[in-house]
Enzyme design. Sequence first.
Site, PDB file in Angstrom:
ATOM      1  CE  LYS A  60      -3.602  -2.055   2.794  1.00 28.37           C
ATOM      2  NZ  LYS A  60      -4.820  -1.989   2.002  1.00 28.37           N
TER       3      LYS A  60
ATOM      4  NE  ARG B 223     -10.540 -10.315  -2.244  1.00 30.26           N
ATOM      5  CZ  ARG B 223     -11.107  -9.418  -2.977  1.00 30.26           C
ATOM      6  NH1 ARG B 223     -10.930  -9.563  -4.567  1.00 30.26           N
ATOM      7  NH2 ARG B 223     -11.161  -8.170  -2.730  1.00 30.26           N
TER       8      ARG B 223
END
Length: 450
Positions: free
Chosen positions: A233, A311
């Site tokens: 990020k 996920r």
Amino acid sequence: MHFTGPLTAPDLTLHFVSPDAPPSRLTRALKPGEVRLAGRGEDQDEAVALAPQDAAQAREIGRALAGLAREVGARAVQVSPTEHAAAFALSAAAAGWQDRRYKSPQEGEGEDAAEVQLHLEGLSADEQTRLAGVLRGLTFARELVSAPGNALNPATLAREAQKLEGPGGLEVEVWDESELRARGLGLLLAVGAGSETGPRLIRLTLPARGERRRVIALVGKGITFDTGGYSIKPAAGMYGMKNDMGGAGAVLGAMAALGELAGQIPEGVEVRAYVAAAENMVGPRAMRPGDIYRAANGKTVEVTNTDAEGRLVLADALTVACDEGATEVIDLATLTGVKVSALGNDFAGLFCNDRALASGLQAAADAAGELLWELPLHQPYLKSYQKGTIADLKNSDMQPAGGSIKAALFLQEFVTRPWAHLDIAGNATNEETATGWGVGTLVEYVLGAR
């Protein structure tokens, strides 16, 4: 704030006035949801508000009262009766919460300096017990989400969960790396591989009273810090990623509350929780874009984006919950940034494969004062996760369009039961303050299970 019995010497009292009453000097132009300081005394202050017409107004007044109490330094607050007492009381108590664990104490300040007593006239003993249980769960969740990454990692999160053992017969089991490997949870292991602190699956059980007829499984994403891994990020996007375990916080907070309220859970209902905990870090063993791993249900997944890790850990936890016989599964996760683009920070996204479950969650959220908006499980969108890979699935197609839907469809590949997914990205914090979003909805859902 915490709930207490009648106060002999409150230092702030709130009175309600009817919206239809002729306005006085003190109530002229008073708006619904507003709390106005009406008088100050040497020992006691007085405040007024229009009587709430519904639970939403009561919550708004509760938040305003908490702010006023903080402003005037009140330590004992008494409130006149209202038909929306429960909504008011929980909102006021929750709004009065401050995380002072990491602040230096002020001179002359005791350990209980932040505690404010709250008494609401007309609140029954049963209502107060229920509210106190929910407040305990909210506080537990908020403290977990608020904790910095150097204080909370998968191992310490597991230790915090173990503190919940006892009330209502609640049991906690922790699976470490060796157990995860033996059970084939390859996706959870992959996400946690780059961290010095390995992943954990935290499993909690609140046994049913009487013969078990229904098993509600709550699954939480517990990424205690998310750097994005090798798909790293940017700096601005990485700050605040201690909050990426908001789903785990909500699930553990709900279990804390339900342990206290076990006697109110309908007979025959067992509640289980599964928290998939990991740090998504960069390291010699960290997963790389292009790596392929096998999930607990046998499917293979190619990691195209290491920052789509939530996920992955949820997939293994959902598989375990289904394999262990859950009759319905609800997961909560700060899963996709595009959910915030679609719905903002007030609404959580709801995806569900079962109408009865979706309706039950919507009713529970309404009762808790939390907002849900259902989004479609549009199956054709999954195709972009299936093409262009030598594995069964990719974890991302690197396209933001429809990203929340595609992430939910990915999760659906790992469930075999009625299932709901709550994307709570943006809900878990409000202006850098942990909210405990989801605790109320989960508690209402379980207590309303029939």
